[in-house]
Design a protein around this motif. Structure first.
Motif, PDB file in Angstrom:
ATOM      1  N   UNK A  94      30.500  39.175  47.569  1.00 45.33           N
ATOM      2  CA  UNK A  94      30.732  40.374  46.769  1.00 45.33           C
ATOM      3  C   UNK A  94      32.176  40.411  46.275  1.00 45.33           C
ATOM      4  N   UNK A  95      33.119  40.105  47.161  1.00 48.63           N
ATOM      5  CA  UNK A  95      34.537  40.093  46.768  1.00 48.63           C
ATOM      6  C   UNK A  95      34.796  39.064  45.672  1.00 48.63           C
ATOM      7  N   UNK A  96      34.226  37.883  45.856  1.00 49.22           N
ATOM      8  CA  UNK A  96      34.409  36.827  44.859  1.00 49.22           C
ATOM      9  C   UNK A  96      33.779  37.235  43.539  1.00 49.22           C
ATOM     10  N   UNK A  97      32.609  37.846  43.584  1.00 46.40           N
ATOM     11  CA  UNK A  97      31.934  38.292  42.355  1.00 46.40           C
ATOM     12  C   UNK A  97      32.768  39.366  41.653  1.00 46.40           C
ATOM     13  N   UNK A  98      33.355  40.275  42.429  1.00 52.16           N
ATOM     14  CA  UNK A  98      34.208  41.312  41.830  1.00 52.16           C
ATOM     15  C   UNK A  98      35.433  40.690  41.166  1.00 52.16           C
ATOM     16  N   UNK A  99      36.080  39.741  41.846  1.00 60.84           N
ATOM     17  CA  UNK A  99      37.248  39.076  41.253  1.00 60.84           C
ATOM     18  C   UNK A  99      36.863  38.292  40.010  1.00 60.84           C
ATOM     19  N   UNK A 121      36.636  39.949  32.550  1.00 58.18           N
ATOM     20  CA  UNK A 121      36.999  41.100  31.716  1.00 58.18           C
ATOM     21  C   UNK A 121      38.410  40.919  31.155  1.00 58.18           C
ATOM     22  N   UNK A 122      39.336  40.459  31.996  1.00 55.74           N
ATOM     23  CA  UNK A 122      40.716  40.224  31.540  1.00 55.74           C
ATOM     24  C   UNK A 122      40.749  39.114  30.491  1.00 55.74           C
ATOM     25  N   UNK A 123      39.984  38.062  30.724  1.00 56.57           N
ATOM     26  CA  UNK A 123      39.908  36.965  29.765  1.00 56.57           C
ATOM     27  C   UNK A 123      39.366  37.470  28.431  1.00 56.57           C
ATOM     28  N   UNK A 124      38.342  38.285  28.481  1.00 59.57           N
ATOM     29  CA  UNK A 124      37.741  38.845  27.270  1.00 59.57           C
ATOM     30  C   UNK A 124      38.756  39.714  26.532  1.00 59.57           C
ATOM     31  N   UNK A 125      39.490  40.535  27.289  1.00 60.55           N
ATOM     32  CA  UNK A 125      40.508  41.396  26.684  1.00 60.55           C
ATOM     33  C   UNK A 125      41.589  40.542  26.011  1.00 60.55           C
ATOM     34  N   UNK A 126      42.012  39.481  26.705  1.00 60.12           N
ATOM     35  CA  UNK A 126      43.044  38.608  26.132  1.00 60.12           C
ATOM     36  C   UNK A 126      42.535  37.881  24.895  1.00 60.12           C
ATOM     37  N   UNK A 127      41.284  37.430  24.934  1.00 58.80           N
ATOM     38  CA  UNK A 127      40.721  36.753  23.764  1.00 58.80           C
ATOM     39  C   UNK A 127      40.662  37.704  22.570  1.00 58.80           C
TER      40      UNK A 127
END
Length: 117
Positions: free
Chosen positions: A43-48, A54-60
């Motif tokens: 779960x932790x890995x999936x959240x990260x 999401x951050x990658x998408x925002x940066x793109x």
């Protein structure tokens, strides 16, 4: 004597069975704890991973916006450059006219001087 041996053997078998049952229960508990730990880590890995995506998408998206802005700036620069490539000169003009060349076309501007009183 044989009853005594039988009782000792039965007691040993009972204690051995209890020890085996306790060991089995302990292993079951450890297996559950391990499964719980693994699920929590997954779960932790999936959240990260979701946060990273999401951050990658925002940066793109930001890169795409910046690329579009730079493209517009480059287009504006090219337009400005084509206008500014014109030259202005009043050399060799005996009449004092200003010659401007823009985009290969020449324009003559005559200067008016103020009359002296």
């Amino acid at each position: 004597m044989s009853l005594r041996i039988k009782a000792v053997v039965e007691k040993f078998v009972r204690e051995l069975q209890e020890a085996l049952d306790a060991d089995i229960q302990d292993r079951i508990m450890k297996e559950r704890e391990m499964q719980s730990y693994i699920q929590e880590r997954e779960r932790e890995v999936a959240e990260r991973e979701a946060a990273w995506k999401a951050e990658l998408s925002r940066r793109e998206a930001e890169i795409a916006r910046q690329e579009a802005r730079l493209k517009m700036e480059r287009e504006n620069l090219e337009k400005e450059k084509s206008v500014l490539m014109g030259t202005a000169s009043n050399q060799d003009n005996l009449d004092g006219a200003l010659e401007i060349t823009v985009g290969g076309e020449k324009y003559r501007c005559l200067r008016f001087s103020k009359a002296k009183k």
